[in-house]
Each structure stands twice: as structure tokens, then as C-alpha cells.
Scaffold this motif. Structure first.
Motif, short mmCIF file in Angstrom:
data_model
loop_
_atom_site.label_atom_id
_atom_site.label_comp_id
_atom_site.label_asym_id
_atom_site.label_seq_id
_atom_site.Cartn_x
_atom_site.Cartn_y
_atom_site.Cartn_z
N ASN A 16 0.93 -1.16 0.02
CA ASN A 16 0.04 0.13 -0.12
C ASN A 16 0.75 1.16 0.16
N GLN A 18 1.14 3.74 2.25
CA GLN A 18 1.92 3.66 3.52
C GLN A 18 3.28 3.26 3.47
N GLU A 19 3.10 1.89 3.12
CA GLU A 19 4.45 1.27 3.16
C GLU A 19 5.25 1.78 2.35
N ILE A 21 5.60 4.86 1.13
CA ILE A 21 6.16 6.13 1.91
C ILE A 21 7.10 5.98 3.06
N ASP A 22 6.83 4.82 3.77
CA ASP A 22 7.72 4.55 5.02
C ASP A 22 9.14 4.06 4.15
N THR A 28 6.98 12.97 6.01
CA THR A 28 5.29 13.08 5.77
C THR A 28 4.62 14.60 6.24
N ARG A 42 -4.00 12.00 2.94
CA ARG A 42 -3.32 11.20 3.98
C ARG A 42 -3.93 10.18 4.72
N ARG A 43 -5.18 10.41 5.03
CA ARG A 43 -5.86 9.31 6.02
C ARG A 43 -6.24 7.89 5.01
N TRP A 45 -3.71 6.76 2.82
CA TRP A 45 -2.62 6.02 2.41
C TRP A 45 -2.57 4.59 2.77
N PRO A 46 -2.91 4.29 4.23
CA PRO A 46 -2.67 2.92 4.35
C PRO A 46 -3.59 2.00 3.74
#
Length: 65
Positions: A16, A18-19, A21-22, A28, A42-43, A45-46
Motif C-alpha cells: 500500500n 503508506q508502506e 512512503i515508509d 510526511t 493522507r488518511r 494512504w494505508p
């Protein structure tokens, strides 16, 4: 899976946004992310799944004049 991040090819196992981006260690606080031309809030992303050949772009806010 092969995706494009800011027009560069990346091979990743990220499932996903979020992964990703991490993994990319993108700060962020002042970024926006677009997936295949659409801004993703942003909400979400996961929950935003990545697929082969997706095009992800990160944008950073810059202040000044």
C-alpha cells in the motif's frame, strides 16, 4: 512488483501507499501523494493498494516567494 515513483522505476513488495512512503523515508509533514494522477489524502494512504505499473508522485510543499 514494478511501479514508478516520480518517474523512476522501482521494484518493491510494498502493498500500500503508506508502506511505500515508509520505505522511501519521505518526510510526511509537507508532502502530498498522487497515484496514477489522482491525489490521495493522507488518511487513505494505508488503505490505498499498489498495483504493478502504478505511477506514484510525491509533491513537497515549499514556502517562500
Amino acid at each position: 512488483m514494478q511501479i514508478y515513483v516520480n518517474n523512476e522505476v522501482l521494484h518493491t513488495d510494498c502493498k500500500n501507499l503508506q508502506e511505500l512512503i515508509d520505505l522511501q523515508a519521505v518526510g510526511t509533514q509537507r508532502i502530498a501523494a498522487a497515484l496514477n494522477g489522482s491525489i490521495i489524502v493522507r488518511r487513505d494512504w494505508p488503505e490505498t493498494q499498489l498495483n504493478n505499473d502504478d505511477n506514484i508522485e510525491f509533491f513537497q510543499a515549499v514556502s517562500g516567494g
